[in-house]
Scaffold this motif. Structure first.
Motif, PDB file in Angstrom:
ATOM      1  N   MET A 178     -16.608  22.349  47.400  1.00 10.87           N
ATOM      2  CA  MET A 178     -16.292  21.051  46.782  1.00 10.87           C
ATOM      3  C   MET A 178     -16.738  19.920  47.692  1.00 10.87           C
ATOM      4  O   MET A 178     -16.472  19.918  48.878  1.00 10.87           O
ATOM      5  CB  MET A 178     -14.781  20.969  46.549  1.00 10.87           C
ATOM      6  CG  MET A 178     -14.388  19.816  45.662  1.00 10.87           C
ATOM      7  SD  MET A 178     -12.607  19.568  45.672  1.00 10.87           S
ATOM      8  CE  MET A 178     -12.451  18.407  47.011  1.00 10.87           C
ATOM      9  N   LYS A 179     -17.419  18.996  47.102  1.00  8.72           N
ATOM     10  CA  LYS A 179     -17.835  17.828  47.876  1.00  8.72           C
ATOM     11  C   LYS A 179     -16.662  16.843  47.934  1.00  8.72           C
ATOM     12  O   LYS A 179     -16.149  16.437  46.902  1.00  8.72           O
ATOM     13  CB  LYS A 179     -19.039  17.177  47.203  1.00  8.72           C
ATOM     14  CG  LYS A 179     -19.784  16.259  48.135  1.00  8.72           C
ATOM     15  CD  LYS A 179     -21.083  15.774  47.531  1.00  8.72           C
ATOM     16  CE  LYS A 179     -21.817  14.909  48.552  1.00  8.72           C
ATOM     17  NZ  LYS A 179     -23.142  14.512  48.061  1.00  8.72           N
ATOM     18  N   PRO A 180     -16.239  16.480  49.162  1.00  8.98           N
ATOM     19  CA  PRO A 180     -15.080  15.587  49.251  1.00  8.98           C
ATOM     20  C   PRO A 180     -15.424  14.172  48.790  1.00  8.98           C
ATOM     21  O   PRO A 180     -16.507  13.670  49.073  1.00  8.98           O
ATOM     22  CB  PRO A 180     -14.748  15.597  50.750  1.00  8.98           C
ATOM     23  CG  PRO A 180     -16.030  15.952  51.409  1.00  8.98           C
ATOM     24  CD  PRO A 180     -16.790  16.838  50.460  1.00  8.98           C
ATOM     25  N   SER A 181     -14.512  13.581  48.059  1.00  3.62           N
ATOM     26  CA  SER A 181     -14.728  12.196  47.618  1.00  3.62           C
ATOM     27  C   SER A 181     -13.391  11.554  47.278  1.00  3.62           C
ATOM     28  O   SER A 181     -12.371  12.231  47.209  1.00  3.62           O
ATOM     29  CB  SER A 181     -15.648  12.173  46.404  1.00  3.62           C
ATOM     30  OG  SER A 181     -14.991  12.752  45.290  1.00  3.62           O
ATOM     31  N   ILE A 182     -13.401  10.269  47.066  1.00 10.20           N
ATOM     32  CA  ILE A 182     -12.175   9.555  46.708  1.00 10.20           C
ATOM     33  C   ILE A 182     -12.394   8.838  45.372  1.00 10.20           C
ATOM     34  O   ILE A 182     -13.533   8.604  44.985  1.00 10.20           O
ATOM     35  CB  ILE A 182     -11.764   8.540  47.802  1.00 10.20           C
ATOM     36  CG1 ILE A 182     -12.931   7.613  48.126  1.00 10.20           C
ATOM     37  CG2 ILE A 182     -11.256   9.244  49.046  1.00 10.20           C
ATOM     38  CD1 ILE A 182     -12.591   6.526  49.107  1.00 10.20           C
ATOM     39  N   PRO A 183     -11.321   8.496  44.676  1.00  5.50           N
ATOM     40  CA  PRO A 183     -11.480   7.871  43.360  1.00  5.50           C
ATOM     41  C   PRO A 183     -12.253   6.553  43.425  1.00  5.50           C
ATOM     42  O   PRO A 183     -12.208   5.844  44.438  1.00  5.50           O
ATOM     43  CB  PRO A 183     -10.036   7.632  42.906  1.00  5.50           C
ATOM     44  CG  PRO A 183      -9.216   8.593  43.671  1.00  5.50           C
ATOM     45  CD  PRO A 183      -9.909   8.754  44.988  1.00  5.50           C
ATOM     46  N   LYS A 184     -12.924   6.284  42.348  1.00  2.96           N
ATOM     47  CA  LYS A 184     -13.684   5.057  42.190  1.00  2.96           C
ATOM     48  C   LYS A 184     -12.834   3.829  42.548  1.00  2.96           C
ATOM     49  O   LYS A 184     -11.669   3.733  42.160  1.00  2.96           O
ATOM     50  CB  LYS A 184     -14.099   4.973  40.718  1.00  2.96           C
ATOM     51  CG  LYS A 184     -15.121   3.912  40.429  1.00  2.96           C
ATOM     52  CD  LYS A 184     -15.174   3.495  38.977  1.00  2.96           C
ATOM     53  CE  LYS A 184     -15.143   4.584  37.931  1.00  2.96           C
ATOM     54  NZ  LYS A 184     -15.891   4.187  36.735  1.00  2.96           N
ATOM     55  N   TYR A 214     -11.666  -4.296  43.740  1.00  2.16           N
ATOM     56  CA  TYR A 214     -11.297  -2.924  44.039  1.00  2.16           C
ATOM     57  C   TYR A 214     -10.176  -2.468  43.117  1.00  2.16           C
ATOM     58  O   TYR A 214      -9.492  -3.278  42.510  1.00  2.16           O
ATOM     59  CB  TYR A 214     -10.865  -2.823  45.505  1.00  2.16           C
ATOM     60  CG  TYR A 214     -11.898  -3.374  46.447  1.00  2.16           C
ATOM     61  CD1 TYR A 214     -13.035  -2.628  46.756  1.00  2.16           C
ATOM     62  CD2 TYR A 214     -11.779  -4.652  46.983  1.00  2.16           C
ATOM     63  CE1 TYR A 214     -13.997  -3.135  47.591  1.00  2.16           C
ATOM     64  CE2 TYR A 214     -12.754  -5.173  47.822  1.00  2.16           C
ATOM     65  CZ  TYR A 214     -13.861  -4.408  48.123  1.00  2.16           C
ATOM     66  OH  TYR A 214     -14.827  -4.918  48.953  1.00  2.16           O
ATOM     67  N   ARG A 215      -9.995  -1.164  43.023  1.00  2.00           N
ATOM     68  CA  ARG A 215      -8.893  -0.652  42.216  1.00  2.00           C
ATOM     69  C   ARG A 215      -7.620  -0.552  43.028  1.00  2.00           C
ATOM     70  O   ARG A 215      -6.542  -0.508  42.492  1.00  2.00           O
ATOM     71  CB  ARG A 215      -9.270   0.726  41.646  1.00  2.00           C
ATOM     72  CG  ARG A 215     -10.285   0.589  40.537  1.00  2.00           C
ATOM     73  CD  ARG A 215     -10.549   1.911  39.877  1.00  2.00           C
ATOM     74  NE  ARG A 215     -10.863   1.700  38.483  1.00  2.00           N
ATOM     75  CZ  ARG A 215     -11.164   2.673  37.635  1.00  2.00           C
ATOM     76  NH1 ARG A 215     -11.171   3.915  38.058  1.00  2.00           N
ATOM     77  NH2 ARG A 215     -11.437   2.410  36.388  1.00  2.00           N
ATOM     78  N   GLU A 216      -7.786  -0.466  44.334  1.00  2.00           N
ATOM     79  CA  GLU A 216      -6.638  -0.516  45.232  1.00  2.00           C
ATOM     80  C   GLU A 216      -6.933  -1.599  46.255  1.00  2.00           C
ATOM     81  O   GLU A 216      -7.963  -1.538  46.922  1.00  2.00           O
ATOM     82  CB  GLU A 216      -6.429   0.821  45.941  1.00  2.00           C
ATOM     83  CG  GLU A 216      -5.281   0.783  46.932  1.00  2.00           C
ATOM     84  CD  GLU A 216      -5.148   2.087  47.707  1.00  2.00           C
ATOM     85  OE1 GLU A 216      -4.108   2.720  47.625  1.00  2.00           O
ATOM     86  OE2 GLU A 216      -6.114   2.460  48.392  1.00  2.00           O
TER      87      GLU A 216
END
Length: 497
Positions: free
Chosen positions: A1-7, A141-143
């Motif tokens: 799995m390629k690590p990533s964070i939410p958009k 940003y979303r956060e």
RNA sequence: GUGGCUGUAGUUCAGUUUGGUUAGAGCAUCGGUUUGUGGUACCGAGUGUCGUGGGUUCGAGUCCCAUCAGCCACCCCA
């Protein structure tokens, strides 16, 4: 799995965090200077606390949290055909919590819930992340973190003035040239009232005004026909707005004689009570600002920002001026605002920034606590957008150099014996309040240890081998100049203090 | 919610127009030149389901379709 964070979310690395803390600390210090105290509220609120407070658009952008467990089983919605499902109804069945959308509504909830413990007027600040299910883009940003300061339980316009001072002080300390815009919802309501337009259509008018600097103002207003406005309403609007744009100029020699404000007053006089009230408020704020800042004020006024003109005292140095704009086209802020509205933008005439989004905003809300059962309590507050401020500081290269270095001294050793010799010395240095560390792997090559210091931008390295241990004189290397001297641990402490 | 652009190494990107053997470069990383000296220099090394799935073809990173993701703009906002 390629690590990533939410958009729309980000990781913050040490260098970024040090810089972010510089922003938070600056804002926090100013808040405290003005008598605000911190609170925190949970990341999630009950759904009904948030829904309906930010307008229709806002509701859509709230991040909902799915109930745990088998929500299909628990849902009272009984076997509806899939096409007939009302998603809003269904949402309320499967989700009872949501991530906070801003800090103001949770604060209002907090005030009502803790009303018996609170002394009013209550001044609180709050620095926490908020979440919005918006499409991310530049500066969005979303956060993201908001840094709020609010005063609740006081109608005095002195609060508004103090908030202007805070905005000025924060951006002054951060070295960002800004324009602080302010307006009053009551003035906007007055204009709409005079034109015989119902209040819920105010957004169409504001959109049209917004377009004035892009397209011809006649065209912008005539387009309102398509939105269901009649010719009479549009003509009245033109009448009012053009008067405000064409006939007036700010007069800073005496702010209380501000011609723009006078023109507004004339328009509303005996025709719109709400409008007149707005003018009185904005005028009062101008008066107190004048009292406080005197001829340091550089005032702009009008519908869209005009040339600064000679409305300031030329004897006041540019960096001492405070740039204000009575901007009647400003309608920003959420639905709950009822009086003053604020917005801060980077002043592009004084720096080469491409940043157009607002970096701070706020306003007065007369009845936000009423929804939660505590009526007649007015509040006013502002919110700094820390992430956008970060982007601006980054763009303009305004982060102070010193905020990137945190460790001051690194002990470099050649083995366990040396390391053991250094550990007590390290403790001593730390006791003196100097940020310091030792390279943990005693057998690591010197090059490796030196590179570590270099990467972390540690300005001083103490090299300890058998020579140094024998005579108690450590080799202290200045990593910037490359200079190396011999010194006792006490001398080193004195030097670095 | 609407529209546009882009997906190739840890990262920034070239290669796609015109399909052709083994997919490249800078930066970063690691090792060495140098077992008491980093930031410079030189030498060497590793890393890829070419976003994913399908189709066309003798052959696809390249063409077609779908899908996902990211970025940008509108709306709105910090």
């Amino acid at each position: 799995m390629k690590p990533s964070i939410p958009k729309g979310t980000r990781d913050f690395s040490p260098q970024e965090m040090v810089r972010r803390n510089y922003i938070f600390d600056t804002i926090k210090q100013v808040f405290q200077l003005y008598g605000f105290l911190p609170i925190e509220t949970p990341a999630m609120e009950n759904m009904e606390t948030l829904m309906g407070k930010y307008g229709e658009e806002g509701d859509r952008l709230i991040f909902k949290i799915l109930n745990s467990g088998d929500y299909l089983e628990k849902s009272k919605i009984q076997s509806p055909k899939f096409e007939e499902l009302d998603y809003k109804k269904f949402t309320s069945e499967i989700s009872e919590k949501a991530l906070r959308y801003d800090l103001t509504v949770p604060f209002a909830r907090y005030v009502v819930q803790h009303q018996n413990e609170i002394t009013f007027p209550f001044k609180r600040y709050q620095i926490q992340p908020v979440w919005r299910a918006d499409r991310p883009q530049k500066g969005r940003y979303r956060e993201f973190y908001q840094c709020d300061a609010d005063v609740i339980g006081s109608n005095s316009l002195v609060n508004e003035v103090e908030l202007v001072q805070i905005m000025d002080e924060v951006f002054r300390r951060l070295n960002i040239p800004v324009i602080i815009k302010f307006n009053n919802r009551k003035i906007l309501n007055g204009i709409v009232e005079l034109a015989g337009i119902s209040l819920d259509k105010i957004n169409f008018i504001l959109e049209a005004i917004d377009e004035f600097d892009k397209i011809n103002r006649d065209i912008a207003l005539d387009k309102l026909i398509d939105k269901g406005f009649n010719e009479e309403q549009i003509n009245k609007l033109k009448n009012i707005l053009y008067q405000l744009m064409d006939d007036v100029h700010p007069n800073m020699d005496d702010l209380t004689e501000n011609v723009f404000i006078k023109a507004l007053d004339k328009i509303f006089y005996q025709k719109s009570e709400i409008g007149s009230k707005g003018v009185i408020e904005i005028n009062e704020i101008n008066k107190v600002l004048k009292l406080l800042f005197g001829n340091r004020i550089h005032m702009m006024s009008g519908l869209i920002s005009k040339e600064p003109s000679q409305s300031y005292n030329i004897n006041v140095k540019q960096e001492d001026r405070i740039y204000l704009h009575n901007d009647i086209s400003l309608a920003r802020g959420l639905n709950y605002y009822t009086g003053s509205i604020f917005e801060v933008k980077v002043d592009k005439s004084r720096c080469k920034s491409e940043f157009t989004s607002s970096i701070c905003g706020g306003g007065r809300y007369d009845d936000l606590t009423g929804i939660f059962g505590l009526p007649n309590v007015s509040g006013v507050g502002i919110s700094f957008g820390a992430d956008r401020i970060y982007d601006v500081l980054n763009e303009l290269n305004l982060f102070p150099e010193s905020v990137s270095a945190s460790t001051k001294l690194l002990f470099v050793t050649f083995g366990e014996t040396e390391q053991n010799y250094c550990l007590p010395l390290l403790a001593k240095v730390r006791k003196a309040g100097i940020n310091s560390e030792i390279y943990p792997d005693a057998k690591a090559k010197m090059k490796k240890q030196m590179s570590y210091a270099d990467d972390k931008k540690i300005p001083f390295v103490a090299i300890v081998g058998s020579d140094e241990m024998n005579n108690g004189l450590l080799s202290l290397k200045n990593m910037t100049s490359g200079e190396q001297t011999k010194a006792t641990i006490d001398t080193i402490i004195e030097t670095l203090k």
